[in-house]
Structures are given as structure tokens and as C-alpha cells.
Design a protein around this motif. Structure first.
Motif, PDB file in Angstrom:
ATOM      1  N   LYS A 498      32.195  66.400   9.840  1.00 27.76           N
ATOM      2  CA  LYS A 498      33.044  65.393  10.498  1.00 27.76           C
ATOM      3  C   LYS A 498      32.620  65.165  11.948  1.00 27.76           C
ATOM      4  N   ILE A 499      32.363  66.269  12.677  1.00 29.24           N
ATOM      5  CA  ILE A 499      32.001  66.150  14.092  1.00 29.24           C
ATOM      6  C   ILE A 499      30.655  65.449  14.241  1.00 29.24           C
ATOM      7  N   LEU A 500      29.662  65.845  13.438  1.00 25.13           N
ATOM      8  CA  LEU A 500      28.342  65.200  13.518  1.00 25.13           C
ATOM      9  C   LEU A 500      28.440  63.720  13.178  1.00 25.13           C
ATOM     10  N   ARG A 501      29.255  63.388  12.165  1.00 22.85           N
ATOM     11  CA  ARG A 501      29.399  61.990  11.767  1.00 22.85           C
ATOM     12  C   ARG A 501      30.036  61.166  12.887  1.00 22.85           C
ATOM     13  N   ALA A 502      31.046  61.748  13.552  1.00 22.35           N
ATOM     14  CA  ALA A 502      31.705  61.054  14.663  1.00 22.35           C
ATOM     15  C   ALA A 502      30.746  60.853  15.827  1.00 22.35           C
ATOM     16  N   ASN A 503      29.977  61.878  16.169  1.00 23.11           N
ATOM     17  CA  ASN A 503      29.021  61.764  17.283  1.00 23.11           C
ATOM     18  C   ASN A 503      27.938  60.731  16.977  1.00 23.11           C
ATOM     19  N   GLU A 504      27.497  60.704  15.719  1.00 21.60           N
ATOM     20  CA  GLU A 504      26.474  59.734  15.322  1.00 21.60           C
ATOM     21  C   GLU A 504      27.016  58.312  15.394  1.00 21.60           C
ATOM     22  N   LYS A 505      28.275  58.146  14.982  1.00 23.77           N
ATOM     23  CA  LYS A 505      28.884  56.806  15.002  1.00 23.77           C
ATOM     24  C   LYS A 505      29.120  56.319  16.425  1.00 23.77           C
ATOM     25  N   GLU A 506      29.552  57.239  17.304  1.00 22.21           N
ATOM     26  CA  GLU A 506      29.820  56.867  18.699  1.00 22.21           C
ATOM     27  C   GLU A 506      28.554  56.875  19.562  1.00 22.21           C
ATOM     28  N   GLN A 507      27.458  57.438  18.995  1.00 20.36           N
ATOM     29  CA  GLN A 507      26.180  57.535  19.699  1.00 20.36           C
ATOM     30  C   GLN A 507      26.302  58.333  20.997  1.00 20.36           C
ATOM     31  N   VAL A 509      27.834  62.655  22.376  1.00 23.90           N
ATOM     32  CA  VAL A 509      28.508  63.904  22.035  1.00 23.90           C
ATOM     33  C   VAL A 509      29.935  63.820  22.582  1.00 23.90           C
ATOM     34  N   ILE A 510      30.885  63.671  21.677  1.00 20.46           N
ATOM     35  CA  ILE A 510      32.281  63.513  22.091  1.00 20.46           C
ATOM     36  C   ILE A 510      32.836  64.875  22.503  1.00 20.46           C
ATOM     37  N   PRO A 511      33.401  65.021  23.712  1.00 20.93           N
ATOM     38  CA  PRO A 511      33.973  66.306  24.130  1.00 20.93           C
ATOM     39  C   PRO A 511      35.093  66.751  23.179  1.00 20.93           C
ATOM     40  N   ILE A 512      35.204  68.071  23.001  1.00 21.34           N
ATOM     41  CA  ILE A 512      36.248  68.604  22.117  1.00 21.34           C
ATOM     42  C   ILE A 512      37.630  68.242  22.638  1.00 21.34           C
ATOM     43  N   ASP A 513      37.788  68.241  23.974  1.00 18.88           N
ATOM     44  CA  ASP A 513      39.095  67.883  24.556  1.00 18.88           C
ATOM     45  C   ASP A 513      39.484  66.462  24.189  1.00 18.88           C
ATOM     46  N   GLN A 534      38.610  52.595  24.559  1.00 20.82           N
ATOM     47  CA  GLN A 534      37.394  51.769  24.435  1.00 20.82           C
ATOM     48  C   GLN A 534      36.723  51.521  25.781  1.00 20.82           C
ATOM     49  N   ASP A 535      37.418  51.853  26.879  1.00 19.81           N
ATOM     50  CA  ASP A 535      36.829  51.656  28.201  1.00 19.81           C
ATOM     51  C   ASP A 535      35.851  52.755  28.566  1.00 19.81           C
ATOM     52  N   HIS A 536      35.670  53.726  27.672  1.00 25.28           N
ATOM     53  CA  HIS A 536      34.736  54.824  27.950  1.00 25.28           C
ATOM     54  C   HIS A 536      33.339  54.248  28.173  1.00 25.28           C
ATOM     55  N   PRO A 537      32.652  54.699  29.245  1.00 29.20           N
ATOM     56  CA  PRO A 537      31.337  54.106  29.577  1.00 29.20           C
ATOM     57  C   PRO A 537      30.322  54.224  28.469  1.00 29.20           C
ATOM     58  N   ASP A 538      30.381  55.319  27.682  1.00 31.01           N
ATOM     59  CA  ASP A 538      29.397  55.496  26.621  1.00 31.01           C
ATOM     60  C   ASP A 538      29.636  54.570  25.455  1.00 31.01           C
ATOM     61  N   SER A 539      30.843  53.981  25.379  1.00 34.72           N
ATOM     62  CA  SER A 539      31.149  53.114  24.242  1.00 34.72           C
ATOM     63  C   SER A 539      30.837  51.662  24.538  1.00 34.72           C
TER      64      SER A 539
END
Length: 601
Positions: A498-507, A509-513, A534-539
Motif C-alpha cells: 500500500k505504501i509503495l503504491r501510494a508513493n508511486e502514485k504521488e511520485q 515519499v509521503i511522510p508517515i505523519d 492538494q496545495d502540497h508542492p510535490d503534488s
């Protein structure tokens, strides 16, 4: 005439209609009411096309203009009674009169002579039987009643109407499902997507559906219901391929039936030869040996012959029913393939603006381009279409695939193995039915299934081992992305995926917090919170259509919430095995008391 009215009311209705629509306009009407069939009361109305003169004689069929043509012949006007528009007016006026009659007698039902299409309804209209087909159906019904069997349509029109009724029944079920989605208002975007993907609605929207014949409509509906997915040309081809396999299976069954018939006939000759041959002769022994090879014994031959003959007749009857069903349904599949091929080409011409390169691309590849456009909104250039489809159909070798891609591949392999095992279970159950009646065939099938059991066990072992190795690799990869985070100390394979899939989709590494912010949130909270996120700079840079924004937010938020729940469960489970100092002291005292009691005894 409506069966909701009694005979007097029906007669009054017809008289009122004829008087207002024909007689008052100068026509003479001859009315015959037929009630020989209680379910179909109706009236025949014959009308004159000539008016009466003042002296009571017949007038001209068409009024004379008072002018002559070049040859001196009279020039007549059109007869106002002989216009096709009158038919529609009479139908509408009759419909209004029936509904007014219903209101007068306090009947809630309403009468509508328009076709389903004009009413805006999705059902397919049945075809008119005609007196020949109606007679065939009536005789078939009487015969079925006399023989005590289920009535089945025999005429081409009757069978078509049955198919239409079945298609409408499935359509109403589908509409009911859509209505439930609509009433719950859970996922309007999904409903919109389903309606757009439905080939029937797509055809109707483009105007092509109304141009299809009832046979073509029922063919498309049949393929949709059989394949349990939205119909496209590719799906119809897949269905056609299934029927090719079905045809091969029927050929094998026919060969088996012929072989069994030959064995039964041969056994009779062998049994007679055994009975007529002298004892202790080669002919008698040979006959007995051959009977045993065919699954017969001398002692119980007559009983076994009876059982196998009954089984043979049962299998033959079942084969004939299946063969008839195959022929009937294959015609529908062939019709659907033919129709959808034309529809696919028409839609592709519209999408690619009638580009001449379309003629160079096979129709099944054209359909895949259309499906890709529907799915992602991406219009693949025709000059790159073949290369694109080849790359999509022939993925990278396993070594070049990511851990997630490899994991998904082996998950599909695992499902394939599960289906394989279920298929073998069914085959074994079917084989048990012939164990006593046909031991030779049973032994042959059993041997083949044992080979498949060995193969499936090896395949399953390989898949399970590969999945286990991949899960461990993904756990290591996740921990490398989040070094020194104790919350992932007891990470399992499913959460790692699940975590790898989420990171791949968001392009990123999403912080655990950031995951944990979504813990225990409601559906509305999920949608709102992710919308703010959605205002996150990486998105930035991932453009999303405004109409899909809400749906995208909710899906993403549900994914984040699911991961947060999994991580929280891992943390809870890791605490379960730990003991406090007080618990350790209590256990130590309990152990000492137990030892002291043992010594005192």
C-alpha cells in the motif's frame, strides 16, 4: 380496445371516436368489433374516400379544380382524407380519447400508443408476429400443454420476441441498479462513468442505436450479459473466441458419444460371441477380455448394458440441447461482432477526423485505441499506434519490472491457479458420475487430472514462494525510504504494498505523519482534507480535470486513510507482546509461590 373497459364502454369508445374523427367530416364508416379472443378485443373500421353530393349520389374522390391540362383533361386537387399525416392525428386523438375515458371512470392507468423510442424508454420493442407465426406459436403452446412440457417459441419472430423480453428484463435490472446508485447519491461520478462506458448508451447518444434492428440490439445485449462487462468490439471478439472453444468442446463430446455408441454396439456382438462359443476356446476367452476392456463383466453384462444405454441416451439428449443452444447464441455473437465492427470504425472516423491511415490499421487495434481514449482521454497518433499497442501488450521482462509490477503479476498468476484448482474440482465431480457406468473413460480422465494436479501444485508453490520473496523485498524497500521510523518496525507485506503504491502514485515519499492525519476520518472529512492537501508542492504539475477533482480527492484520501489504519494496527499489535514492570513483578511472585508450594508437598 382496452381490456380495462367492459364491452359497453368499449363500444361507446369506438362509436365516439368514429363519429368525431370520420362521420362528422363526411365519411361513411363501417365498424366491426371482434371479441373472439378475450385478450385481444379490437375493431376494424372501413372508410369511404368519396363525399356525398347534395342529391345523395357519390361525389368525386378528389375535388375538381375547374381547370384542364394541356390535353384537355380535368385537373383534380389532393384528397384531404388521403394523407399519411391523418394516421398520426387519428392515433393521437384515439390515445387522448382513451385517457379521457379512463379519467371519467376513475382508472389510474394511462394509454400510450407511442413506441418505446418516442416515449424515451430504453426497452426494445417486440416485433409483430403475423398470422403465420402466431398460428405456429399457438399450436406449440397447445402441444406443450398436452405433453405436460414447458412451452418454447418455435417461430423466428417468437424466438426474437423472447430474446427481446429477456434483454428488456436484464435492462430493467441494470436500470434498477443505476437507480439505487442515484438514490443513495454515493458516487455520481462513478454512475456517470458507467453510463458513458455502456455501449448501448454510447450508441444511443450517437444516434446509431435507433438505426439497429431488433436482432442487432438483442445480439449486443446478449454479449454484454454473457461477458458481464461493458461491450466493445474487443469484448465481442473475446466472446466469439469463447464460442470457438465451445464448438471444439462440442466436437469432443460428439466424438465421445460416437465412441460410446460404438462400444455399446460392439459389446452386444462380443457378448453374443461369448455365449455362442464353446467353453475353453480362444474365441470365448477373447470375447471376455474385450468386454472387460470396454468396462463390462460377463456376470453383470445385461445390467451394465442397461445402465450405460440409459446414460448414453441421457448424454445424447443433453448434447442435442446444448448444440441447439450453441447454434442459436453463436448467431447472436456473430451478429454483435459484425455490428460492433461497423460501430468501431464509425466512431474512429469521427475521433480521428476520417484520417486515411485508419484503413491501414487492423480493426481490433482501432478498437483498442478507442478504449484507451475512453479510459484515459489520450488520443494516440495513428502513426505511433502500432508501436504503442505493442509496448502495452508486450510488457518489460521480469527483471526490468518494478517490485509492484512483479507483485501484481504474481497475484494474477495466483488467481489463475485458484481458478485452475476449482476447474479440476468440477471435473473430478463430473468424472465420479461415470465411475461405475464407464470405468475405462473414468480411469482415463482420472489419470489426466492427476497430471494436472501435479502441475498445478508446482505452479502454486512457485507463485507463493515468489510472492513471499517480493513481500520481503518490498518491506526492505519501504524501510529504506523511512529510516529509523519505529512505527514501521513490524511492517508486513500488505502494508508495504500500500505504501509503495501510494508513493508511486504521488511520485514522492509521503511522510508517515501525513498518512496518520487521515486516521479515523469520515468520508466527508476525507474528501475535504485531501482537497486542502492538494496545495502540497510535490503534488503540483499533475493537472486534474475540474469535473473529476472531487472524485480524485476522495479516492486519494481513502487510500491515505487505509494506510494510516494499517500502520496503526501494526503499532497496536507490536504493543500486545510487551509487559510492564508491574506485570513482570506479579508473574515473578506467582512463579515463586508455585515453586514454594511444590517444595512443601
Amino acid at each position: 380496445m382496452s381490456n380495462d373497459l367492459n364491452q359497453e364502454q368499449q363500444t361507446e369508445l369506438v362509436k365516439t371516436f368514429v363519429q368525431s374523427q370520420f362521420v362528422e367530416k363526411g365519411m361513411v364508416a363501417d365498424v366491426n368489433i371482434h371479441r373472439d379472443k378475450s385478450h385481444n378485443p379490437h375493431a376494424h373500421i372501413m372508410l369511404t374516400m368519396r363525399p356525398f353530393n347534395d342529391d345523395g349520389t357519390w361525389g368525386e374522390k378528389r375535388p375538381f379544380t375547374g381547370r384542364l391540362d394541356e390535353k384537355g383533361k380535368k385537373i383534380y386537387q389532393d384528397n384531404p382524407w388521403d394523407h399519411k399525416e391523418n394516421v398520426l392525428n387519428w392515433r393521437n386523438n384515439y390515445q387522448d380519447l382513451v385517457n379521457k375515458t379512463y379519467e371519467r371512470f376513475n382508472l389510474e392507468r394511462r394509454f400510450d400508443l407511442r413506441s418505446y423510442e418516442r416515449q424515451g424508454r430504453d426497452e426494445i420493442g417486440t416485433v409483430h408476429l403475423g398470422h403465420v407465426a402466431a398460428g405456429m406459436e399457438k399450436r406449440a403452446q397447445q402441444k406443450a400443454l398436452q405433453q405436460g412440457i414447458e412451452y418454447q417459441s418455435v417461430s423466428k419472430e417468437g424466438k426474437l420476441n423472447l430474446d427481446i423480453q429477456n434483454a428488456n428484463r436484464e435492462l430493467r435490472k441494470y436500470q434498477h441498479e443505476l437507480a439505487q446508485i442515484h438514490s443513495n447519491i454515493i458516487d455520481l461520478e462513478q454512475k456517470k462513468h458507467e453510463m458513458e462506458m455502456d455501449i448501448r448508451r454510447s450508441l444511443k447518444k450517437s444516434g446509431l442505436w435507433n438505426n439497429l434492428s431488433p436482432q442487432e440490439k438483442t445480439a449486443i445485449t446478449f454479449v454484454r450479459n454473457r461477458m458481464k462487462e461493458e461491450v466493445s468490439f474487443s469484448v465481442a471478439l473475446k466472446c466469439h473466441f469463447q464460442f470457438e472453444n465451445w464448438e471444439k468442446a462440442l466436437e469432443k463430446k460428439m466424438s465421445a458419444i460416437k465412441a460410446e455408441a460404438s462400444i455399446i454396439d460392439q459389446s452386444k456382438e462380443l457378448y453374443n460371441q461369448y455365449k455362442n462359443s464353446p467353453d475353453n476356446t480362444i474365441a470365448k476367452d477373447r470375447a471376455e477380455i474385450h468386454l472387460k476392456r470396454d468396462g463390462f463383466s460377463i456376470e453383470n453384462y445385461m445390467e451394465q448394458l442397461k445402465e450405460r444405454t440409459l446414460s448414453f441416451r441421457k448424454n445424447l439428449a443433453s448434447f442435442k440441447v446444448e448444440k441447439e443452444k450453441f447454434i442459436e447464441n453463436k448467431a447472436k455473437v456473430d451478429e454483435a461482432v459484425k455490428v460492433l465492427e461497423g460501430v468501431t470504425l464509425t466512431q474512429a472516423k469521427i475521433l480521428y477526423k476520417d484520417d486515411k491511415k485508419l484503413k491501414e490499421i487492423p480493426i481490433h487495434e482501432v478498437d483498442k485505441l478507442l478504449q484507451e481514449y475512453r479510459k484515459s482521454g489520450t488520443l494516440i497518433p495513428l502513426d505511433k499506434a502500432h508501436e504503442y499497442l505493442m509496448n502495452k501488450e508486450n510488457p518489460k521482462p521480469l527483471k526490468e519490472m518494478s517490485l509492484l509490477d512483479q507483485y501484481d503479476k504474481f497475484r494474477k498468476d495466483n488467481q489463475f491457479v485458484v481458478n485452475w484448482i476449482r476447474s479440476l474440482d468440477k471435473k473430478e465431480t463430473a468424472a465420479e458420475e461415470i465411475r461405475l457406468t464407464n470405468p475405462a473413460e473414468y480411469a482415463k480422465r482420472k489419470e489426466e487430472m492427476e497430471k494436472q494436479r501435479v502441475a498445478v501444485a508446482e505452479r502454486l508453490k512457485h507463485v507463493k514462494t515468489s510472492l513471499s520473496i517480493l513481500e520481503k523485498a518490498m518491506i526492505s524497500q519501504v524501510k529504506s525510504q523511512y529510516p529509523n521510523d519505529s512505527r514501521l518496525d513490524h511492517l508486513d507485506g500488505k502494508t508495504a504494498v500500500k505504501i509503495l503504491r501510494a508513493n508511486e502514485k504521488e511520485q514522492r515519499v509521503i511522510p508517515i505523519d501525513e498518512f496518520m492525519k487521515y486516521l479515523d476520518k469520515t468520508s466527508q472529512d476525507l474528501s475535504d482534507s485531501h482537497g486542502q492537501n492538494q496545495d502540497h508542492p510535490d503534488s503540483q504539475g499533475r493537472n486534474i480535470e475540474p469535473s473529476n477533482q472531487t472524485h480524485h480527492n476522495r479516492v486519494q484520501a481513502e487510500m491515505m486513510s487505509s494506510i494510516a489504519t494499517s500502520i496503526n494496527n501494526l503499532m497496536d499489535d507490536s504493543e500486545k507482546g510487551r509487559k510492564t514492570n508491574i506485570e513482570r513483578a506479579l508473574e515473578e511472585n506467582k512463579y515463586r509461590r508455585k515453586n514454594n508450594d511444590g517444595r512443601s508437598r
